[in-house]
Scaffold this motif. Sequence first.
Motif, short mmCIF file in Angstrom:
data_model
loop_
_atom_site.label_atom_id
_atom_site.label_comp_id
_atom_site.label_asym_id
_atom_site.label_seq_id
_atom_site.Cartn_x
_atom_site.Cartn_y
_atom_site.Cartn_z
N ASP A 142 10.90 34.15 -18.84
CA ASP A 142 10.75 32.97 -18.00
C ASP A 142 9.51 33.07 -17.11
O ASP A 142 9.03 32.07 -16.60
CB ASP A 142 12.01 32.76 -17.15
CG ASP A 142 13.24 32.48 -18.00
OD1 ASP A 142 13.16 31.59 -18.86
OD2 ASP A 142 14.25 33.18 -17.85
N ARG A 175 5.78 28.69 -13.15
CA ARG A 175 5.34 27.99 -11.96
C ARG A 175 6.42 28.01 -10.87
O ARG A 175 6.15 28.29 -9.71
CB ARG A 175 5.01 26.54 -12.33
CG ARG A 175 4.34 25.72 -11.25
CD ARG A 175 3.81 24.39 -11.80
NE ARG A 175 4.88 23.51 -12.25
CZ ARG A 175 5.46 22.56 -11.49
NH1 ARG A 175 5.10 22.42 -10.23
NH2 ARG A 175 6.40 21.78 -11.98
N TYR A 176 7.66 27.74 -11.29
CA TYR A 176 8.75 27.72 -10.31
C TYR A 176 9.09 29.13 -9.81
O TYR A 176 9.35 29.34 -8.63
CB TYR A 176 10.01 27.08 -10.91
CG TYR A 176 9.86 25.60 -11.16
CD1 TYR A 176 9.59 24.72 -10.10
CD2 TYR A 176 10.00 25.07 -12.45
CE1 TYR A 176 9.45 23.35 -10.33
CE2 TYR A 176 9.88 23.70 -12.68
CZ TYR A 176 9.60 22.84 -11.62
OH TYR A 176 9.49 21.50 -11.82
N LEU A 177 9.09 30.07 -10.72
CA LEU A 177 9.47 31.43 -10.31
C LEU A 177 8.43 32.01 -9.36
O LEU A 177 8.77 32.64 -8.36
CB LEU A 177 9.66 32.32 -11.54
CG LEU A 177 10.83 31.92 -12.46
CD1 LEU A 177 10.91 32.87 -13.65
CD2 LEU A 177 12.15 31.90 -11.71
N ASN A 196 6.77 31.64 -19.79
CA ASN A 196 6.81 30.21 -20.07
C ASN A 196 6.15 29.48 -18.90
O ASN A 196 6.61 29.60 -17.76
CB ASN A 196 8.29 29.79 -20.23
CG ASN A 196 8.43 28.30 -20.49
OD1 ASN A 196 7.68 27.48 -19.96
ND2 ASN A 196 9.40 27.94 -21.31
N THR A 224 6.15 26.48 -17.72
CA THR A 224 6.99 25.61 -16.89
C THR A 224 7.79 26.40 -15.88
O THR A 224 7.80 26.11 -14.68
CB THR A 224 8.00 24.82 -17.78
OG1 THR A 224 7.29 24.23 -18.84
CG2 THR A 224 8.74 23.77 -16.95
N THR A 225 8.49 27.41 -16.36
CA THR A 225 9.33 28.18 -15.46
C THR A 225 8.50 29.14 -14.62
O THR A 225 8.85 29.42 -13.47
CB THR A 225 10.41 28.96 -16.26
OG1 THR A 225 9.79 29.53 -17.43
CG2 THR A 225 11.51 28.02 -16.70
#
Lengths: 486, 486, 486, 486
Positions: free
Chosen positions: D405, D413-415, D408, D410-411
């Motif tokens: 994650d 960025r959030y992590l 990836n 997308t994830t």
Amino acid sequence: MALRTAEQYVTDLKKLQKEIYMFGEKLDDWTEHPIIKASINAQKVGFELAQLEEFQDVMTMESTLIGQKVNRYVQLHTSVDDLIKRLFLNFEVQPRIGSCHGTRCSGTHAINVLYAVTYDMDKSLGTDYHERFKRWVTMIQSGDLTCTLAATDVGGDRSKRVSEQMDPDLYTHIVERKQDGIVIRGAKMYMSASPAAEWHVIMSPGAYKENEKDYSIACAIPANSKGVIYIHEWPAVNAARIQEDADIDLGISTYGVHSSAMIILDDVFVPYEHVFLCGETQFGRQIGSLTGRIQRTAATACKVGTLDVMAGAAALAAEANGLNWKKVPHIRDKVTRIVTLAAQCKGCVVGASAMAEEHPSGIFIPDLITANSAKLLEAEASIEASKLLIDVAGGLTGTAPSERDLKNPTTKRYLEKYLKANPDVSVENRMRAMRLCEYLCGVSSTLQVQAIHTGVSPEGQKMTIANAVDMDKLKNYAKKLANIRD
Amino acid sequence: MALRTAEQYVTDLKKLQKEIYMFGEKLDDWTEHPIIKASINAQKVGFELAQLEEFQDVMTMESTLIGQKVNRYVQLHTSVDDLIKRLFLNFEVQPRIGSCHGTRCSGTHAINVLYAVTYDMDKSLGTDYHERFKRWVTMIQSGDLTCTLAATDVGGDRSKRVSEQMDPDLYTHIVERKQDGIVIRGAKMYMSASPAAEWHVIMSPGAYKENEKDYSIACAIPANSKGVIYIHEWPAVNAARIQEDADIDLGISTYGVHSSAMIILDDVFVPYEHVFLCGETQFGRQIGSLTGRIQRTAATACKVGTLDVMAGAAALAAEANGLNWKKVPHIRDKVTRIVTLAAQCKGCVVGASAMAEEHPSGIFIPDLITANSAKLLEAEASIEASKLLIDVAGGLTGTAPSERDLKNPTTKRYLEKYLKANPDVSVENRMRAMRLCEYLCGVSSTLQVQAIHTGVSPEGQKMTIANAVDMDKLKNYAKKLANIRD
Amino acid sequence: MALRTAEQYVTDLKKLQKEIYMFGEKLDDWTEHPIIKASINAQKVGFELAQLEEFQDVMTMESTLIGQKVNRYVQLHTSVDDLIKRLFLNFEVQPRIGSCHGTRCSGTHAINVLYAVTYDMDKSLGTDYHERFKRWVTMIQSGDLTCTLAATDVGGDRSKRVSEQMDPDLYTHIVERKQDGIVIRGAKMYMSASPAAEWHVIMSPGAYKENEKDYSIACAIPANSKGVIYIHEWPAVNAARIQEDADIDLGISTYGVHSSAMIILDDVFVPYEHVFLCGETQFGRQIGSLTGRIQRTAATACKVGTLDVMAGAAALAAEANGLNWKKVPHIRDKVTRIVTLAAQCKGCVVGASAMAEEHPSGIFIPDLITANSAKLLEAEASIEASKLLIDVAGGLTGTAPSERDLKNPTTKRYLEKYLKANPDVSVENRMRAMRLCEYLCGVSSTLQVQAIHTGVSPEGQKMTIANAVDMDKLKNYAKKLANIRD
Amino acid sequence: MALRTAEQYVTDLKKLQKEIYMFGEKLDDWTEHPIIKASINAQKVGFELAQLEEFQDVMTMESTLIGQKVNRYVQLHTSVDDLIKRLFLNFEVQPRIGSCHGTRCSGTHAINVLYAVTYDMDKSLGTDYHERFKRWVTMIQSGDLTCTLAATDVGGDRSKRVSEQMDPDLYTHIVERKQDGIVIRGAKMYMSASPAAEWHVIMSPGAYKENEKDYSIACAIPANSKGVIYIHEWPAVNAARIQEDADIDLGISTYGVHSSAMIILDDVFVPYEHVFLCGETQFGRQIGSLTGRIQRTAATACKVGTLDVMAGAAALAAEANGLNWKKVPHIRDKVTRIVTLAAQCKGCVVGASAMAEEHPSGIFIPDLITANSAKLLEAEASIEASKLLIDVAGGLTGTAPSERDLKNPTTKRYLEKYLKANPDVSVENRMRAMRLCEYLCGVSSTLQVQAIHTGVSPEGQKMTIANAVDMDKLKNYAKKLANIRD
């Protein structure tokens, strides 16, 4: 051979005029006071064992300083083997007395710590403390004298530094520096078995600031120095000891006291010959650290002996109740647990010594972290063993009648009849076993016995639970989760 | 309203001629003996609180039997709420006495157990025990009388059954069945606070065989019945209590005793009106089980009160030493731990009652497994709290001088000077706090204090370890294993 | 009757478009992913039991709000009885799933906390949050919908306040206040079983300052709201679950996952109808406190169920090894200990509820100190039970071969031969029992199994010590101290 | 100098044809299988350190047998110092691998035990086993070969003796005695890191009866002998290791496996030159006892290394969360506790060796009771440390997303945004620290993390309790009991 007999020690001790207060009174014939006498008895064991052939290796050694055989209590730890043997001294003495041989025990710490620190001071400052100290140790070894370390000050307000206290005397300090010596004032606390000592080493562990020079001291004083006053402890159980003919009720009557005292130092003069540190604040931290490393191992080692006796007492009590310790599973489990706790403490403390560091002076010092960890282990082990001992021995540890009730014919008749359990153990001996357990558990207020035994024994409660639980239901949950279908 | 005042209770109690032996002597004015008086003081608290407006809900209830307000000590548990309120009685009484209110406490168990069992017996056997028992309870409630349960026999050889003992009297049994009653013989052990009781319920818990009918009994006897003889316990600390003017040294002087006794039943006659089970061996197991379920919750509940006081005493002692319990992290941690232990025991015992079962007679009985588990939790909690309390309060818990040393002018001068710590706490109050801790820890033999505090406090050892460890090295191991490179 | 079947729940759930990431990928058919499916299975149990006659009392209740029978997961706690029954729901569901039913469990907390807090807000501020909230609860109850509480923010630097973080989004906050609703941004952590939920309550516990108004929020959002993104946990053991045909190796294959996720709130719009607190910082502390009191009891209650299964699994594993749990003393002791731990937690948590306080809104809230103490008890109990389970079940809990080795003919032959222990238990079932223990111990890295079992079992070591100790010597020490001469 | 490099070891190992099954398949290039490779990596560390100047004293010694420097893994313990240094080998190797170096570790035990036992056999029976054994050890030392001890049989029904099992092969035994050797059959369990070994010593500990002569064996076999088949363990977490590119998610990716296997002995031929005991049942008990004493110390010693890493990992994780381990009191307390646990185990195991006994053959054997007690201490310490580590590191130890994650976009960025805590620690490194803790805690099923952290951390609960308790009330109880009036 520099070894006194126990009798010589007592004879010498009796010559000392000491000012000792206890229970509101100044003691006249202080060596015959039942409580101090029990403490002196405990110190005698160290002299007695040192006279026996079989304990020569554990209890004595050849002094490198005086070239004679000396008691290990006054030894310099000049090898790992010395350190470990000194622990074995505790392992041997402690289960024979079940209480405190602190009169000489802490003396060893003082001797070794100051040997190392004075060595470093001389190297660093060009002083001659080390030779001075060696002369003093030579005297102690040659005379086989008893000496305690007095380190802990009363301390006052814990949130304040030494120099910030409301009363400057709350830490021992130099009040006058004379031509031929110093005058010190203060009070040392918690001094185990100190009344039975002939010398005290006064020492200030800890780090001091530049403006606290007067608090940084190490010196030795004869125990009967002018200005030395003892105020003896009075724990609740001590009252039992001043009753006439007390024996069984005391659990351990020959020994069995801590005999700690506050030592008031009311302007005591110390000639420079016995002053080993005097304002060199930068060595205070080292004194604290080295003392800690040695003291932690010794304090743990004596509890190993106590734990060993606790295991023996648990087995003895179980038998007095009619149960063989090895055949009843839960009793075997608990007694074995006490044995294990003793072995864990023993192993840890011997390990701390086996990993000792050598100081440049030739003194060996136990490993810092291991020594402290061993002591923490011991504190937990002692409490757990106390619980287990009460559990095994049962409610009589807190509720036994007095030995006097065994003498009064009316009650004797009932007690002989109704306290009989194991046909092979007399009621008197069952009482003795229970009283020993009471002493060893340290539960004389009976609160812990009540906490553990009220109603039914923990084992009875466990059995109730084992019988009550619907295990098929719980197993079925497990089977379903594990997809076990048959 | 069937509520006596505390004074009425004492007045009534003094009328009873009791044969009580302690420390080798038969007591004359037994209610004035300092130890028994302290126990009577503890029982008085239950009467006193029941008179106060704010405790009406906890201490009293409307009796369904007599239609009057009665003390909860003599209540029938006819709802979950009754059970829980009865626990709150213990939560309230115990921290006020710090010792044992067992005189009435176990009476509640007897009342409820026999109410249920006699009900079942009558249903099953067509007897009229239940009505007979209700008449007796009516008398107890109406008179607000104190009554203990006497269940535990001396027991003899633990590896043998009741009927196999060397002496048939080692379990209480019927020695004669007369026209108007039975004669019983035996001895009951560990009877907490029993001298202060007016009635005893004699009961045999446990399963009996057909040939052991004579051992299967339940009955009530006035405490001054002919043939009833008390042999009072004499734990080591009790010696302190018979010294003149003892106060501070006792820790808890007004209360502070367990006052358990062996009750010898030397051919005591019991009229059938007070016999509630007589040879119906098949009900023995039920008596044991029901008693256990109620007793376990009550015994745990009173230790909740003790644990609460221990938390308070720890905070008090810390302050007397100069430290605020909430500001010093390790002290806050330890005091909070004691609070937590108390709350866990409290929660568990209230939970056992909230999950109670209703017996067909209308009596509520706490959950079996939970009640026993609560008691096991309490035993561990008490020991852990004892260790924590010694840890927090420090070495004075085992080494304080006597209060008499505070009166002797020579020593008073030194003690006032050197035992001063917190400027806002007098030395006398510091001593009181330490003595209370000594009592609560149950460590009067000083062994546990030595085990925990010799040399330096556990916290001092931990700090030494924290400072000594080479954490960078250990963290580097961790970083390498986790492949952390920066 | 507002009760869905488990199938209806799954059907409804499948309709939701959710953006869920796991193991680096966005899941397509997310409800069929083996890990999330196992979590959905666990949630289904709560629906299933609510359909069964025998669980009506535990699983359902009459809603005072909608006048229909509802699942206890969506209940308002309007009495002590409600609180306790809700715990029994956990006691029943948990041992059937052995993992986490957190989807609905935390929903109950949110419902009750906001019911109380909105009530107080309206009273204090004259707002109409309470009615708004009741409309939302009415919808949840009527639809028997699943709802989690999302409270814990990711938190950033723990040494800094909310408003001092480097990134304002590290705590969820309002980024825009629109005419018809608010827009929120942030991320919630540790959201147990949240993918299986249909609604989330977003709540900010804790005290905020005046300048932190935007962080003070409570609102509800449909789980498929725009901007909601899940990043699913990936604990090491989850890899086992994505292998084809995994069953035995998983320990619990039908359920057996935690399925927690981070919930990213990427500018999610919430209409005011679903906003229940919006900047009223003064209520943040109350939200935290009330949530804690309810959550602590529920979290402990589910571990009671786990502990119950652990006891069952220990007995099952012992039998699979050829030993009857009740006949081998040390196994009985350990299994009973697990039962006791479960009962202590159960008692304590029920007790916390029995001592609940009533909030003016009519909601009952468990006792603060007891609830927190119960949770602390549970954490220790779980770890101790884990150790005991490994001890009883043995080394296979960490070293079992794969179920695939039971299928390969070469290895199957050996395993069937050599892993046979109890003649009545198939090797497959022994493997299943061991795998269940492995799961329950939470020790899949095998470190703890090695810590406990390397070499020989703890019991083997104890037996060695029991056989090796020279007890006569220890007993002699004890006898000498007690002056026992024969 | 008889020391191989790590590379030589791997080269030699690769030459061996081994039949190893794992996860249902026979492994082709078994040394490259990710799980076995991780185990081989762990064994390499012992070779690598032995090449480094600074570890010469710990890792190597002069062999009295071959007169060359050998690795301590293949040493004879001919002094207390040898025993202690061998423990230091474990202290050094273990924190570098965090898993198991059992391939050679148990080999040392075999070498020393059989050296002593064959010596006694020859003395007692006039056999020449000892010389034969010395020849074999000479070969092992000269070649610096890896050798495990295979002692534990699968065991079958635990309630039955060796000779009473349903299948005679459930304990390894001689199935044929040939002119030139014996043929053995059976299966050995729990053989840590055995695939990475070049030799196995097959040994039968325990007491055998006269009719069980065929079960009494000691011999050595090359690991690639005909008939030797390995069935490799498959604990739940191993699935994670066969995923492509796994690194962070594994916690310890380079090492980090136990790699134990069942070793099937399917009619393996052993020439008499490698048979060291063959039916001399009377020596079985001695083999068991000596093996136990050595093994207990080694098994404890490696956990000391693990505990050290756990302390380091706890400090690392705290920092990754933004908290300095030494400045936050409760974290310092917990990390120090782990250090203390490690030191207690270390001290105890060194102490057991310092108190070793010398066997007439010249081999030193650790103290029996202390060695077993040390191992029991270690098991408790490991579990407690596991709890503390989870407590300190927090919920991420059980709920971290996958490293995938983090890849990836997308994830990622959030992590990167939301898992940032300490500004100086990258999110990747925080994940690495958490994964290491996950591994070390042995809690991959997340149950224990949930048990400890659900809702709020234990420290949060304690703080709640500390804030909630009415201490004035509790202190007042205490003051009243102590008669403190101001």
